[in-house]
Design an enzyme around this catalytic site. Structure first.
Site, PDB file in Angstrom:
ATOM      1  N   ARG A 172       3.631   6.679   3.261  1.00 46.82           N
ATOM      2  CA  ARG A 172       4.734   5.732   3.426  1.00 46.82           C
ATOM      3  C   ARG A 172       4.543   4.904   4.703  1.00 46.82           C
ATOM      4  O   ARG A 172       4.385   5.445   5.799  1.00 46.82           O
ATOM      5  CB  ARG A 172       6.067   6.477   3.483  1.00 46.82           C
ATOM      6  CG  ARG A 172       7.294   5.555   3.540  1.00 46.82           C
ATOM      7  CD  ARG A 172       8.573   6.372   3.548  1.00 46.82           C
ATOM      8  NE  ARG A 172       8.743   7.101   2.310  1.00 46.82           N
ATOM      9  CZ  ARG A 172       9.283   6.582   1.198  1.00 46.82           C
ATOM     10  NH1 ARG A 172       9.681   5.317   1.185  1.00 46.82           N
ATOM     11  NH2 ARG A 172       9.423   7.312   0.109  1.00 46.82           N
ATOM     12  N   GLY A 173       4.565   3.572   4.537  1.00 46.64           N
ATOM     13  CA  GLY A 173       4.421   2.679   5.674  1.00 46.64           C
ATOM     14  C   GLY A 173       3.024   2.590   6.246  1.00 46.64           C
ATOM     15  O   GLY A 173       2.831   2.004   7.312  1.00 46.64           O
ATOM     16  N   TYR A 209      -2.007  -4.365  -1.657  1.00 53.47           N
ATOM     17  CA  TYR A 209      -3.406  -4.729  -1.813  1.00 53.47           C
ATOM     18  C   TYR A 209      -3.621  -6.232  -1.622  1.00 53.47           C
ATOM     19  O   TYR A 209      -4.589  -6.653  -0.979  1.00 53.47           O
ATOM     20  CB  TYR A 209      -3.911  -4.279  -3.185  1.00 53.47           C
ATOM     21  CG  TYR A 209      -3.817  -2.789  -3.406  1.00 53.47           C
ATOM     22  CD1 TYR A 209      -4.088  -1.893  -2.366  1.00 53.47           C
ATOM     23  CD2 TYR A 209      -3.456  -2.260  -4.636  1.00 53.47           C
ATOM     24  CE1 TYR A 209      -3.999  -0.525  -2.557  1.00 53.47           C
ATOM     25  CE2 TYR A 209      -3.368  -0.891  -4.841  1.00 53.47           C
ATOM     26  CZ  TYR A 209      -3.625  -0.032  -3.797  1.00 53.47           C
ATOM     27  OH  TYR A 209      -3.529   1.320  -3.986  1.00 53.47           O
TER      28      TYR A 209
END
Length: 225
Positions: A172-173, A209
């Site tokens: 996460r993050g 991405y």
């Protein structure tokens, strides 16, 4: 439209999921496919280029159902870049990595009703364990919090003399940091392209991405019978 191809057993998946499984390889020069070719299999998969709409219609007439869309992306590896400081996962990290993968990758094409409810989590838990051991993917890289817990990981596989592929990426993050890590891993091996695939509906991953410089290379559909 008629379909020509071969039906090949997926031995590892058959053993892992406890379902006799096969995959169809569509080839115009191969024999004509019919319902009889699939009768002895509990699960038959097809991966189809999303542009092959006529083949999609023909497969649906043979009893196949659309399960998932997939997008494959590629990013050029910069000639220079910094080392994000990831460490190589070791055998002692496997239990924690397995649990993380099982908790995170719960929605995939290995989902119910096609597979048992826990199948997706078990599959990706095994994937990351294999990556740590250098089986299929070649290496797993990770980051830790101050207390030593794993905060994110990425598994990598070298495809050929130019390309690498991300297997699993989670944290996460940490998307930017993990993508930098993937590119650094490839650059150390003098590779120029990193490839990664994700589900059509996984918009956070797609954004991650694309923000990292990736471009869409191809789109595909998974169908099951």
């Amino acid at each position: 439209m008629t379909l020509h191809g071969t039906v090949e057993e997926l031995a590892w998946e058959s053993a892992f999921f406890g379902l006799r499984s096969a995959i169809v390889r569509l080839r115009p020069e191969a024999p004509l496919l019919s319902h009889a070719d699939f009768a002895c299999w509990q699960r038959v998969q097809v991966k189809l280029d999303a542009s092959q709409t006529q083949a999609l219609d023909a497969l649906q007439q043979l009893g196949f159902q659309l399960v998932e869309g997939e997008i494959d992306l590629s990013v050029r590896v910069p000639a220079q870049g910094r080392d994000p400081g990831a460490e190589v996962a070791g055998l002692a990290d496997i239990p924690a990595l397995r649990q993380m993968a099982a908790d995170i990758f719960v929605q995939s094409r290995f989902r119910a009703p096609w597979y048992p409810p826990d199948a997706s989590g078990r599959f990706y838990a095994q994937w990351i364990e294999n990556a740590v051991k250098g089986e299929f993917d070649h290496q797993c890289l990770l980051f830790r919090r101050d207390n030593g817990d794993i905060s994110g990981f990425v598994s990598m596989r070298q495809l050929n003399a130019q390309e690498a592929r991300i297997g699993l990426l989670a944290g996460r993050g940490m998307g930017d940091k993990l993508m930098l890590t993937a590119c650094h891993w490839a650059r150390l091996r003098q590779l120029t392209v990193v490839r990664v695939a994700t589900q059509l509906g996984n918009t956070p991953a797609l954004k991650r991405y694309i923000d990292s410089g990736a471009n869409v290379a191809s789109t595909a559909l998974w169908l099951y019978r």
